[in-house]
Design an enzyme around this catalytic site. Sequence first.
Site, PDB file in Angstrom:
ATOM      1  CD  GLU A  29      -2.818  -1.447   2.150  1.00  0.00           C
ATOM      2  OE1 GLU A  29      -2.907  -0.672   3.125  1.00  0.00           O
ATOM      3  OE2 GLU A  29      -3.235  -2.628   2.169  1.00  0.00           O
ATOM      4  CG  HIS A  71       5.499   0.144  -3.547  1.00  0.00           C
ATOM      5  ND1 HIS A  71       5.533  -1.065  -2.908  1.00  0.00           N
ATOM      6  CD2 HIS A  71       6.788   0.565  -3.635  1.00  0.00           C
ATOM      7  CE1 HIS A  71       6.787  -1.383  -2.623  1.00  0.00           C
ATOM      8  NE2 HIS A  71       7.575  -0.406  -3.047  1.00  0.00           N
ATOM      9  CB  SER A 111       9.128  -2.229   4.461  1.00  0.00           C
ATOM     10  OG  SER A 111      10.285  -2.784   3.885  1.00  0.00           O
TER      11      SER A 111
HETATM   12  P1  AMP Z   1      11.097   0.477  -3.160  1.00  0.00           P
HETATM   13  O1  AMP Z   1      10.289  -0.471  -3.997  1.00  0.00           O
HETATM   14  O2  AMP Z   1      11.334  -0.007  -1.781  1.00  0.00           O
HETATM   15  O3  AMP Z   1      12.331   0.956  -3.868  1.00  0.00           O
HETATM   16  O4  AMP Z   1      10.185   1.766  -2.973  1.00  0.00           O
HETATM   17  C1  AMP Z   1       9.705   2.482  -4.085  1.00  0.00           C
HETATM   18  C2  AMP Z   1       9.119   3.769  -3.597  1.00  0.00           C
HETATM   19  O5  AMP Z   1       8.060   3.507  -2.691  1.00  0.00           O
HETATM   20  C3  AMP Z   1      10.139   4.649  -2.860  1.00  0.00           C
HETATM   21  O6  AMP Z   1       9.934   6.005  -3.216  1.00  0.00           O
HETATM   22  C4  AMP Z   1       9.792   4.380  -1.426  1.00  0.00           C
HETATM   23  O7  AMP Z   1      10.150   5.445  -0.557  1.00  0.00           O
HETATM   24  C5  AMP Z   1       8.284   4.258  -1.509  1.00  0.00           C
HETATM   25  N1  AMP Z   1       7.757   3.554  -0.334  1.00  0.00           N
HETATM   26  C6  AMP Z   1       8.171   2.354   0.150  1.00  0.00           C
HETATM   27  N2  AMP Z   1       7.494   2.056   1.288  1.00  0.00           N
HETATM   28  C7  AMP Z   1       6.662   3.100   1.511  1.00  0.00           C
HETATM   29  C8  AMP Z   1       5.716   3.396   2.533  1.00  0.00           C
HETATM   30  N3  AMP Z   1       5.480   2.560   3.551  1.00  0.00           N
HETATM   31  N4  AMP Z   1       5.021   4.563   2.448  1.00  0.00           N
HETATM   32  C9  AMP Z   1       5.242   5.423   1.423  1.00  0.00           C
HETATM   33  N5  AMP Z   1       6.124   5.197   0.434  1.00  0.00           N
HETATM   34  C10 AMP Z   1       6.825   4.058   0.479  1.00  0.00           C
END
Ligand code: AMP
Length: 284
Positions: free
Chosen positions: A35, A37, A185
């Site tokens: 959620e 993303h 995450s």
């Molecule tokens: P990642 O797939 O972990 O590289 O994350 C992709 C994007 O989603 C990045 O900009 C992260 O900061 C964002 N993101 C990951 N987890 C969250 C979260 N819990 N709330 C808001 N944005 C998130």
Amino acid sequence: MYVISSVKEIQAICKKFVKEGKTIGFVPTMGSLHEGHLALMEQARQENDVVVASVFVNPLQFGPDEDFEAYPRDIEGDEQKATQAGVDYFFCPEASEIYPENSVTTLKVISRNDVLCGRKRPGHFDGVVTILLKLFNLVSPDRVYMGLKDAQQVAVVQGLVDDYNMSVEIVPVPTVRERDGLAKSSRNVYLTETERVKAPLIYQCLKETQKWIEEKERTSADVIAYLHKKLEKSKGEVEYVEVYHYPDLQPINEIKGRVILAVAVKFSRARLIDNLIVEMGGGC
Ligand code: AMP
């Protein structure tokens, strides 16, 4: 939603939209979508004519002892979730498409990098800015949506955009959390059942520290000691507790202005990060 894996194809599609004067919102991810993303994608949907999301587990931003191979992948589930969030183009290239041969140039982050995850993960942000510069050149976004859960990443990427005069707006989006406060995450799946029960303490400790800061003036050394002690209850290994001015990530003595309290805690398989940005009695 169109699924595209070719670099040439996504670039041609996006160029066409730019020519037509359409605005493009872009959400770069490493997939295993949750959620957090989806919040970025939904906001991009509201604010742009066209929404592009990418899923690419970028080998360049993982260290040799990190979880590149084990990183959770679920491309079919991701496609379904992105469709529901209103994404128009889902870009999921192979590494060979993105990094075809030896490069002639390299990008190196020289500021906002010697603290927090940048210090603990040497080369990580060099890999992040390299992939993002490539993706920005392929997608030509007007706005890029990035989560404040990775606040150092937002600060570094804003630096990239400023340094190279890129006409891209970085839109920071607040952290999406589970009901019990744990920041969503992709790595939460690594937590054991017992660790999952303890992990929400990370956010609780951050909030309690925010309250403590708001009671009266504190030094950053006091805040670090206070938060570190509280975090020990999580039973994880506290990797760092750090306090800086945000977004320049410069050290501070007094807690004044816009300040980030940031932590990383290691459990058996999961390394979790979280933060609070506090502003004169408020946070986000
Ligand atoms: P990642 O797939 O972990 O590289 O994350 C992709 C994007 O989603 C990045 O900009 C992260 O900061 C964002 N993101 C990951 N987890 C969250 C979260 N819990 N709330 C808001 N944005 C998130």
